[in-house]
Scaffold this active site. Structure first.
Site, PDB file in Angstrom:
ATOM      1  CG  HIS A  77      -2.005  -1.060   1.087  1.00 37.48           C
ATOM      2  ND1 HIS A  77      -3.046  -1.144   1.963  1.00 37.48           N
ATOM      3  CD2 HIS A  77      -2.196  -2.058   0.182  1.00 37.48           C
ATOM      4  CE1 HIS A  77      -3.834  -2.150   1.619  1.00 37.48           C
ATOM      5  NE2 HIS A  77      -3.329  -2.724   0.536  1.00 37.48           N
ATOM      6  CD  GLU A  79      -2.180   3.953   3.136  1.00 39.42           C
ATOM      7  OE1 GLU A  79      -1.861   3.437   2.045  1.00 39.42           O
ATOM      8  OE2 GLU A  79      -3.275   3.759   3.663  1.00 39.42           O
ATOM      9  CB  CYS A 105      -6.622  -1.094   4.822  1.00 36.64           C
ATOM     10  SG  CYS A 105      -4.862  -1.504   4.885  1.00 36.64           S
ATOM     11  CB  CYS A 108      -2.295   0.998   6.173  1.00 29.84           C
ATOM     12  SG  CYS A 108      -1.581   0.200   4.712  1.00 29.84           S
TER      13      CYS A 108
END
Length: 163
Positions: A77, A79, A105, A108
């Site tokens: 992801h 992040e 999410c 994360c």
């Protein structure tokens, strides 16, 4: 012609939006910027780990195979990429702000909390994108005192590849 000076928040969110365009993900393009005291400390966008397959090249129509939990099997992801880059370069994130084009999410969110990021702005909701009832990552961060808010804009910077 004299224009209005953009805020750093606007600049960083626009940069996150542009970074999302670098993603090779067929299903979703997400960008992230981490800033601290008006300085960018790290950047990221979603995609497979360096040296593996680019989804849009290997699986141009359907994207990479899904994991058992229904997520992209190769995706790191945005992040995560930004946090991992900062860690690799020994950049502390305590007290920083994260700008992301999609709310985090839950996995994360846990990583964000652990690194000490204190504020998050996001453009679009992960729950809305996934068709979920609640945004677990946002709820987790709020529960543990992280300041998180949807970015105040009327422009939808959400970047999906056309069907």
């Amino acid at each position: 012609m004299v224009g209005e000076t953009p805020s750093f928040d606007d600049i960083y969110m626009e940069l996150a939006t542009n970074l999302a365009k670098r993603s090779h993900c067929v299903k979703m393009k997400v960008g992230a910027v981490i800033a601290k005291e008006t300085r960018i400390v790290s950047l990221g966008y979603n995609g497979p780990p360096a040296g593996t397959h680019n989804c849009d090249q290997e699986w141009p129509e359907e994207g990479c195979p899904l994991s058992s939990k229904g997520s992209c099997s190769l995706a790191v992801h945005a992040e995560e990429n930004a946090i991992l880059y900062a860690a690799k370069n020994k950049v502390g994130l305590e007290g920083s702000t994260l700008y992301t084009t999609l709310s985090p999410c839950l996995p994360c969110a846990r990583m964000i909390y652990t690194t000490g990021i204190k504020k998050i702005y996001y453009l679009n909701s992960y729950a809305e994108y996934k068709g979920l009832d609640s945004d677990e990552g946002v709820a987790f961060l709020e529960k543990f005192g992280v300041d998180i808010a949807r970015f105040p804009t009327t422009v939808d910077f959400h970047s999906k590849r056309p069907a």
